[in-house]
Design a protein around this motif. Structure first.
Motif, PDB file in Angstrom:
ATOM      1  N   ASN A 201       5.954 -16.180 -10.515  1.00 49.47           N
ATOM      2  CA  ASN A 201       4.614 -15.744 -10.956  1.00 49.47           C
ATOM      3  C   ASN A 201       3.621 -15.650  -9.798  1.00 49.47           C
ATOM      4  O   ASN A 201       2.466 -16.061  -9.912  1.00 49.47           O
ATOM      5  N   LYS A 202       4.079 -15.080  -8.690  1.00 49.07           N
ATOM      6  CA  LYS A 202       3.248 -14.923  -7.503  1.00 49.07           C
ATOM      7  C   LYS A 202       3.071 -13.442  -7.191  1.00 49.07           C
ATOM      8  O   LYS A 202       3.916 -12.611  -7.535  1.00 49.07           O
ATOM      9  N   GLU A 203       1.955 -13.125  -6.531  1.00 51.06           N
ATOM     10  CA  GLU A 203       1.723 -11.761  -6.066  1.00 51.06           C
ATOM     11  C   GLU A 203       2.187 -11.639  -4.624  1.00 51.06           C
ATOM     12  O   GLU A 203       1.889 -12.500  -3.800  1.00 51.06           O
ATOM     13  N   ALA A 204       2.893 -10.563  -4.341  1.00 49.29           N
ATOM     14  CA  ALA A 204       3.474 -10.396  -3.001  1.00 49.29           C
ATOM     15  C   ALA A 204       3.056  -9.070  -2.398  1.00 49.29           C
ATOM     16  O   ALA A 204       2.884  -8.066  -3.104  1.00 49.29           O
ATOM     17  N   GLY A 205       2.901  -9.064  -1.092  1.00 52.04           N
ATOM     18  CA  GLY A 205       2.689  -7.840  -0.332  1.00 52.04           C
ATOM     19  C   GLY A 205       3.838  -7.668   0.639  1.00 52.04           C
ATOM     20  O   GLY A 205       4.344  -8.649   1.196  1.00 52.04           O
ATOM     21  N   ILE A 206       4.275  -6.430   0.819  1.00 54.32           N
ATOM     22  CA  ILE A 206       5.311  -6.135   1.812  1.00 54.32           C
ATOM     23  C   ILE A 206       4.654  -5.367   2.949  1.00 54.32           C
ATOM     24  O   ILE A 206       4.035  -4.324   2.720  1.00 54.32           O
ATOM     25  N   LEU A 207       4.755  -5.891   4.154  1.00 52.78           N
ATOM     26  CA  LEU A 207       4.172  -5.265   5.335  1.00 52.78           C
ATOM     27  C   LEU A 207       5.276  -4.568   6.105  1.00 52.78           C
ATOM     28  O   LEU A 207       6.256  -5.199   6.524  1.00 52.78           O
ATOM     29  N   THR A 208       5.134  -3.246   6.310  1.00 51.49           N
ATOM     30  CA  THR A 208       6.220  -2.472   6.901  1.00 51.49           C
ATOM     31  C   THR A 208       5.674  -1.199   7.525  1.00 51.49           C
ATOM     32  O   THR A 208       4.520  -0.838   7.303  1.00 51.49           O
ATOM     33  N   ARG A 209       6.495  -0.515   8.311  1.00 50.03           N
ATOM     34  CA  ARG A 209       6.217   0.871   8.673  1.00 50.03           C
ATOM     35  C   ARG A 209       7.457   1.720   8.405  1.00 50.03           C
ATOM     36  O   ARG A 209       7.680   2.747   9.011  1.00 50.03           O
ATOM     37  N   ASP A 210       8.236   1.247   7.451  1.00 52.51           N
ATOM     38  CA  ASP A 210       9.479   1.896   7.040  1.00 52.51           C
ATOM     39  C   ASP A 210       9.263   2.503   5.657  1.00 52.51           C
ATOM     40  O   ASP A 210       9.067   1.779   4.678  1.00 52.51           O
ATOM     41  N   SER A 211       9.330   3.821   5.545  1.00 55.85           N
ATOM     42  CA  SER A 211       9.080   4.490   4.265  1.00 55.85           C
ATOM     43  C   SER A 211      10.156   4.196   3.231  1.00 55.85           C
ATOM     44  O   SER A 211       9.963   4.432   2.034  1.00 55.85           O
ATOM     45  N   ASP A 212      11.315   3.686   3.675  1.00 51.26           N
ATOM     46  CA  ASP A 212      12.367   3.351   2.724  1.00 51.26           C
ATOM     47  C   ASP A 212      11.932   2.263   1.754  1.00 51.26           C
ATOM     48  O   ASP A 212      12.358   2.251   0.594  1.00 51.26           O
ATOM     49  N   ILE A 213      11.096   1.333   2.210  1.00 49.46           N
ATOM     50  CA  ILE A 213      10.702   0.196   1.377  1.00 49.46           C
ATOM     51  C   ILE A 213      10.060   0.672   0.076  1.00 49.46           C
ATOM     52  O   ILE A 213      10.447   0.251  -1.022  1.00 49.46           O
ATOM     53  N   LYS A 214       9.082   1.564   0.187  1.00 53.01           N
ATOM     54  CA  LYS A 214       8.413   2.079  -1.012  1.00 53.01           C
ATOM     55  C   LYS A 214       9.413   2.801  -1.907  1.00 53.01           C
ATOM     56  O   LYS A 214       9.414   2.626  -3.131  1.00 53.01           O
ATOM     57  N   ARG A 215      10.280   3.606  -1.311  1.00 56.25           N
ATOM     58  CA  ARG A 215      11.246   4.383  -2.085  1.00 56.25           C
ATOM     59  C   ARG A 215      12.213   3.465  -2.840  1.00 56.25           C
ATOM     60  O   ARG A 215      12.522   3.690  -4.016  1.00 56.25           O
TER      61      ARG A 215
END
Length: 285
Positions: A201-215
């Protein structure tokens, strides 16, 4: 809520304040839009030919990250540590190669290479430091079974939807090693964010410069919505409550929000045939 259509630039520290946890992938360890190895090191046949500006920009950036990565709410998935080890070893191999040429006398006519050697050694040492540090802050889920289930889902979605296409490594295509093992850091980052949302039950952010992550994340959410496995369909409402955000590193110390699960609208991102195929491969879950 910040709209991905009109992204606001945020510092890494700002992102930490917005989310319970931040998950970083290995692309964070190279300045945005900057191929330091391919542009500054790969072509060099002696120390004097190493591009000091490229290597110095890298080392300054890595030093800046040091304080950021001391925060207790930052995780790196296991694959990140292995990718940093690979970057360290690439630099070590280059130093070894240039030293051999220097010893053989092939570059005897070149001078002023000592400072370039020191710069490369500093880059090597910084990569080694982060390799060791990310091992210490590696994401270790409290409920391993739940995490393993989510990682398996993400892996199958990625495999069956062709979600990984971004060659974001620190080297360019010509400069990459001959054999590149996929450590699946992208899938691990997405699985970790889903785990934090669903199991803790936590909110997470993903820090990246890789467009694959969102996809990968979008395809996984679409699969969960359309899956014939009813237990998966209910995940989305909880994920919206415990948001996951993806931030794309766009400048030296800043990133922009490019996706959040609160604004996710299910659409047929993957075909029914592919969804059923993934379902069949997850029958034991």
């Amino acid at each position: 809520m910040t709209s991905p259509e009109s992204p606001e630039l945020l510092t890494f520290e700002d992102i930490l304040k917005r989310r319970d946890y931040v998950i970083c992938d290995s692309s964070v360890f190279s300045p945005a839009g900057f191929k330091w190895y391919g542009e500054g090191v790969y072509e060099a046949r002696d120390f004097a030919a190493v591009n000091s500006r490229c290597v110095r920009e890298l080392t300054e950036y890595l030093k800046y990250l040091d304080e950021f990565f001391q925060n207790k709410n930052i995780f790196a998935v296991p694959g990140v540590s292995l990718e940093l080890k690979r970057a360290r070893d690439m630099v070590a191999d280059k130093i070894r190669y240039l030293k051999l040429r220097e010893k053989s006398g092939e570059d005897r006519k070149h001078h002023n290479g000592e400072n370039k050697l020191m710069l490369l050694q500093e880059a090597h040492d910084l990569f080694h430091r982060y390799y060791m540090h990310t091992g210490r802050i590696s994401f270790l889920p409290r409920y391993k079974w739940e995490y393993d289930v989510l990682e398996k889902i993400v892996m199958k979605v990625t495999e069956n939807t062709g979600a990984k296409i971004d060659l974001h490594e620190v080297y360019n295509t010509r400069a990459k090693p001959k054999n590149i093992e996929d450590f699946h850091a992208d899938e691990q980052a997405v699985a970790a964010s889903l785990y934090l949302s669903l199991a803790e039950n936590k909110e997470a952010g993903i820090l990246t410069r890789d467009s694959d992550i969102k996809r990968i994340l979008v395809n996984t959410l679409s699969y969960l919505f359309y899956s014939e496995k009813s237990q998966f369909n209910d995940f989305l409402s909880q994920i919206r409550g415990n948001k996951i955000e993806v931030y794309f590193v766009s400048s030296f110390q800043q990133a922009k929000l490019v996706f959040d699960t609160d604004s996710f609208c299910p659409s047929r991102k993957i075909s029914g045939e592919v969804t059923n195929n993934i379902d069949s491969k997850l029958n034991n879950l």
